[in-house]
Design a protein around this motif. Structure first.
Motif, mmCIF file in Angstrom:
data_model
loop_
_atom_site.group_PDB
_atom_site.id
_atom_site.type_symbol
_atom_site.label_atom_id
_atom_site.label_comp_id
_atom_site.label_asym_id
_atom_site.label_seq_id
_atom_site.Cartn_x
_atom_site.Cartn_y
_atom_site.Cartn_z
ATOM 1 N N TRP A 59 73.988 67.554 88.647
ATOM 2 C CA TRP A 59 74.961 68.602 88.339
ATOM 3 C C TRP A 59 76.351 68.072 88.703
ATOM 4 C CZ3 TRP A 59 74.154 73.054 85.802
ATOM 5 C CH2 TRP A 59 72.831 73.506 85.671
ATOM 6 N N THR A 60 76.656 66.893 88.214
ATOM 7 C CA THR A 60 77.855 66.171 88.641
ATOM 8 C C THR A 60 79.130 66.961 88.417
ATOM 9 O OG1 THR A 60 76.705 64.115 88.059
ATOM 10 C CG2 THR A 60 79.080 63.986 88.427
ATOM 11 N N LEU A 61 79.269 67.559 87.247
ATOM 12 C CA LEU A 61 80.497 68.284 86.932
ATOM 13 C C LEU A 61 80.687 69.483 87.842
ATOM 14 C CD1 LEU A 61 82.915 68.200 85.078
ATOM 15 C CD2 LEU A 61 81.633 69.554 83.410
ATOM 16 N N GLN A 62 79.582 70.078 88.280
ATOM 17 C CA GLN A 62 79.690 71.227 89.169
ATOM 18 C C GLN A 62 80.336 70.825 90.497
ATOM 19 O OE1 GLN A 62 76.098 73.468 89.666
ATOM 20 N NE2 GLN A 62 77.121 75.125 90.734
ATOM 21 N N TYR A 63 80.071 69.618 90.955
ATOM 22 C CA TYR A 63 80.694 69.123 92.185
ATOM 23 C C TYR A 63 82.211 69.122 92.048
ATOM 24 C CZ TYR A 63 82.359 65.683 95.577
ATOM 25 O OH TYR A 63 83.065 65.034 96.553
ATOM 26 N N CYS A 141 78.991 77.536 81.588
ATOM 27 C CA CYS A 141 78.503 76.608 80.561
ATOM 28 C C CYS A 141 78.104 77.360 79.293
ATOM 29 C CB CYS A 141 77.322 75.793 81.083
ATOM 30 S SG CYS A 141 77.742 74.586 82.358
ATOM 31 N N VAL A 142 77.501 78.536 79.465
ATOM 32 C CA VAL A 142 77.114 79.354 78.314
ATOM 33 C C VAL A 142 78.357 79.796 77.557
ATOM 34 C CG1 VAL A 142 75.892 81.421 77.569
ATOM 35 C CG2 VAL A 142 75.060 80.138 79.551
ATOM 36 N N TRP A 143 79.355 80.259 78.275
ATOM 37 C CA TRP A 143 80.604 80.681 77.639
ATOM 38 C C TRP A 143 81.282 79.500 76.947
ATOM 39 C CZ3 TRP A 143 85.752 81.961 80.560
ATOM 40 C CH2 TRP A 143 86.670 82.499 79.653
ATOM 41 N N ALA A 144 81.288 78.346 77.609
ATOM 42 C CA ALA A 144 81.917 77.161 77.018
ATOM 43 C C ALA A 144 81.242 76.783 75.704
ATOM 44 C CB ALA A 144 81.849 75.985 78.000
ATOM 45 N N PHE A 145 79.925 76.908 75.635
ATOM 46 C CA PHE A 145 79.226 76.597 74.393
ATOM 47 C C PHE A 145 79.663 77.543 73.279
ATOM 48 C CE2 PHE A 145 75.764 77.560 71.436
ATOM 49 C CZ PHE A 145 75.595 76.308 70.858
ATOM 50 N N LEU A 146 79.739 78.826 73.570
ATOM 51 C CA LEU A 146 80.153 79.791 72.551
ATOM 52 C C LEU A 146 81.588 79.550 72.090
ATOM 53 C CD1 LEU A 146 78.547 83.041 74.030
ATOM 54 C CD2 LEU A 146 77.713 81.668 72.116
ATOM 55 N N ALA A 153 85.437 74.164 63.959
ATOM 56 C CA ALA A 153 86.054 73.867 62.663
ATOM 57 C C ALA A 153 87.572 73.861 62.736
ATOM 58 C CB ALA A 153 85.592 74.877 61.622
ATOM 59 N N THR A 154 88.145 74.769 63.542
ATOM 60 C CA THR A 154 89.599 74.915 63.570
ATOM 61 C C THR A 154 90.282 74.031 64.616
ATOM 62 O OG1 THR A 154 89.279 76.820 65.025
ATOM 63 C CG2 THR A 154 89.549 77.257 62.673
ATOM 64 N N TYR A 155 89.646 73.875 65.789
ATOM 65 C CA TYR A 155 90.241 73.070 66.859
ATOM 66 C C TYR A 155 89.184 72.125 67.450
ATOM 67 C CZ TYR A 155 93.753 76.781 66.633
ATOM 68 O OH TYR A 155 94.695 77.687 66.200
ATOM 69 N N PRO A 156 88.740 71.126 66.695
ATOM 70 C CA PRO A 156 87.686 70.227 67.187
ATOM 71 C C PRO A 156 88.067 69.476 68.460
ATOM 72 C CG PRO A 156 88.705 69.379 65.182
ATOM 73 C CD PRO A 156 89.182 70.775 65.336
ATOM 74 N N ILE A 157 89.357 69.212 68.651
ATOM 75 C CA ILE A 157 89.801 68.510 69.862
ATOM 76 C C ILE A 157 89.507 69.352 71.102
ATOM 77 C CG2 ILE A 157 91.829 67.626 71.093
ATOM 78 C CD1 ILE A 157 93.012 66.807 68.459
ATOM 79 N N LEU A 158 89.564 70.659 70.965
ATOM 80 C CA LEU A 158 89.223 71.570 72.056
ATOM 81 C C LEU A 158 87.722 71.816 72.122
ATOM 82 C CD1 LEU A 158 90.156 73.460 74.310
ATOM 83 C CD2 LEU A 158 90.548 75.224 72.576
ATOM 84 N N ALA A 159 87.080 71.876 70.968
ATOM 85 C CA ALA A 159 85.650 72.198 70.920
ATOM 86 C C ALA A 159 84.792 71.111 71.554
ATOM 87 C CB ALA A 159 85.220 72.416 69.472
ATOM 88 N N VAL A 164 80.759 69.373 75.574
ATOM 89 C CA VAL A 164 80.271 68.422 76.575
ATOM 90 C C VAL A 164 80.123 69.114 77.929
ATOM 91 C CG1 VAL A 164 80.812 66.308 77.846
ATOM 92 C CG2 VAL A 164 81.208 66.414 75.374
ATOM 93 N N TYR A 165 81.113 69.932 78.277
ATOM 94 C CA TYR A 165 81.036 70.711 79.520
ATOM 95 C C TYR A 165 79.790 71.587 79.525
ATOM 96 C CZ TYR A 165 82.510 74.210 83.050
ATOM 97 O OH TYR A 165 82.574 75.052 84.133
ATOM 98 N N SER A 166 79.537 72.263 78.418
ATOM 99 C CA SER A 166 78.404 73.193 78.344
ATOM 100 C C SER A 166 77.068 72.492 78.530
ATOM 101 C CB SER A 166 78.422 73.948 77.010
ATOM 102 O OG SER A 166 78.004 73.125 75.935
ATOM 103 N N LEU A 167 76.981 71.230 78.128
ATOM 104 C CA LEU A 167 75.718 70.498 78.224
ATOM 105 C C LEU A 167 75.335 70.168 79.658
ATOM 106 C CD1 LEU A 167 76.024 68.074 75.163
ATOM 107 C CD2 LEU A 167 74.663 70.158 75.338
ATOM 108 N N SER A 168 76.230 70.437 80.614
ATOM 109 C CA SER A 168 75.846 70.294 82.023
ATOM 110 C C SER A 168 74.668 71.209 82.346
ATOM 111 C CB SER A 168 77.035 70.622 82.930
ATOM 112 O OG SER A 168 78.073 69.684 82.780
#
Length: 492
Positions: A59-63, A141-146, A153-159, A164-168
């Protein structure tokens, strides 16, 4: 007019449900469950405790999120727990917003029933587990995925970073496949079958390959080696298929037979898409033998059900839209009202039991502060099982942090001893709980002792009642008449 009136009513109910859902979460000022290890790290100002835990469990990102909380705590003087509460509450609200959007834009559900889905999410019982700061990251992580789904489609640089964050939260790998199938079911037509199917297949294949490679080259290690290995929970799969068949049967016999061919096709697309998403919301947990439990009130097992809130709310909203058209508003809203009321009571009870535990723990800590500290080592605290919160009496190390909170040092391990349970733990376990103190030279092995104490309270119910919220925030411990006494001290 009826629809608009119902929308207004639902908005009022959403406001009330939001208060009951989010206020207990935002107001809780101390950690619980695995969050007590986080408390230890912050109290001792030793983030190495969290580094070892989260890096070994992957859970590296959580640290790093906790490092951010530590920075905010230093800057503001506000406890890390409050920032975790805010993140968790914002994530629940974000999930509500995104689920409503999916219903409106992906499923074409009317606003009235999209609002109903928001209400379904807000009375979801598992949110009570978010009182532990550890789980704030999970729900984020659930919210980040949504959000990644919205911006793909509109902001892939943000998506991309959001995805990647959500996949933690590793179960998002499965959920993302489910969402791809959800979109495929809703959009595929004969004319574009090959193109759409090809895209979905490639996405799912890449995601699955990424997960397999990640788990192969970066598996959990240390004490977490072999954690979450493949042990399928067959009963969970059978339960799901029972729900799916029952839902499809209701959809056909109550709604579908009375619709024209085009409307019937749309109904089954919507229902099957939601059921597919529900399956993949639970798949990752069922595959490693874990239950997806929605209705539990006195444990943290319902954390496995976070992802299911989305397809369950979408499915209920979809069925309601057709139910109102075929059965009328009184019958349909009568049924869904009973379901929501039951869910609300479960959620209230889940919060209440956790606040009852926190109240009990604080009473114990306050009593310890008035008592001379025992000799460094391991402490057994004997208490009546019927008066001890379930988590404390069942988890051997759950009382360790009480002594740190009371005396400011980590030179004790402790366990609640109730009716013969945890009353004589193996020496290897006791050694493990004191390893931190010995390794850092805080105490020598020769000075360690085993102390047995009795702790009693009066008129305490682990289930609690609404008054316990007041007792907790007012720190009213005297009404319990807590008593703590040392019984014996022996060599470690």
């Amino acid at each position: 007019m009826t629809s608009r009136k119902n929308e207004r009513t639902l908005k009022y109910l959403i406001g009330v449900a939001g208060i009951f859902c989010l206020m207990p979460l935002l107001a809780c000022y101390q950690d619980i469950w695995d969050g007590v290890h986080v408390y230890e790290a912050f109290r001792l100002q030793d983030m190495g405790i969290l580094k070892k835990w989260f890096l070994e469990s992957r859970w590296t990102l959580q640290y790093y999120v906790y490092l951010l909380f530590a920075l905010l705590q230093d800057w503001t003087g506000i406890s890390y727990k409050i920032f975790a509460n805010i993140l968790a509450a914002a994530s629940v609200v974000g999930i509500c917003v995104e689920t409503r959007r999916l219903l409106r834009e992906e499923l074409g559900i009317d606003e009235e029933y999209a609002l109903l889905a928001v209400l379904v999410i807000l009375v979801f019982p598992p949110w009570a587990t978010l009182l532990s700061s550890v789980l704030a990251f999970h729900i984020s992580c659930v919210w980040a995925f949504l959000l990644a789904v919205r911006f793909r489609a509109t902001y892939p640089i943000l998506a991309i970073p959001l995805f990647v964050y959500s996949l933690s939260l590793n179960s998002i790998f499965s959920f993302a496949v489910g969402y791809a199938l959800f979109c495929w079911i809703m959009m595929v037509e004969r004319a574009c079958f090959k193109r759409v199917t090809g895209r979905v297949f490639v996405f799912c294949f890449v995601l699955l390959t990424t997960f397999v490679l990640y788990r192969h080259f970066f598996p959990p290690y240390g004490v977490y080696a072999g954690y979450n290995h493949f042990t399928p929970r067959i009963s969970a799969f059978l339960n799901y298929w029972g729900i799916a068949v029952g839902t499809l049967g209701i959809g056909y016999f109550l709604f579908g037979r009375k619709l024209d061919a085009a409307s019937r096709t749309l109904l089954f697309r919507q229902v099957v898409a939601c059921l597919a998403l529900l399956f993949f919301a639970g798949l990752a947990y069922w595959a490693v033998g874990k239950p997806v439990k929605v209705e539990g009130t006195n444990s943290f097992t319902p954390r496995h059900a976070y992802l299911t809130a989305i397809p369950m709310a979408m499915l209920l909203a979809t069925m309601m839209q057709y139910g109102v058209k075929q059965l009328g508003r009184k019958i349909s809203y009568g049924i869904i009202g009973a379901v929501l009321l039951l869910s609300f009571f479960y959620q209230f009870a889940a919060y209440q039991q956790k606040y009852a535990q926190l109240y009990y723990e604080n009473a114990l800590i306050a009593t310890l502060k008035t008592t001379p500290p025992p000799a460094p080592g391991f402490v057994y605290i004997a208490s009546e099982r019927k008066e001890t919160p379930k988590y404390l009496r069942d988890i051997a190390a759950a009382s360790n942090w009480h002594f740190l909170a009371a005396y400011g040092k980590k030179v004790w391990g402790a366990a609640a001893c109730t009716d013969g349970h945890n009353c004589d733990l193996p020496s290897s376990y006791r050694d493990g709980t004191l390893k931190y103190a010995v390794d850092r030279g805080l105490v020598s092995v020769s000075d360690l002792r085993v102390t047995r104490m009795n702790y009693s309270v009066e008129n305490f119910d682990p289930f609690g009642n609404p008054l316990y919220y007041g007792y907790y925030f007012l720190r009213d411990y005297e009404r319990l008449h807590p008593k703590l006494e040392s019984v014996s001290v022996s060599m470690f």
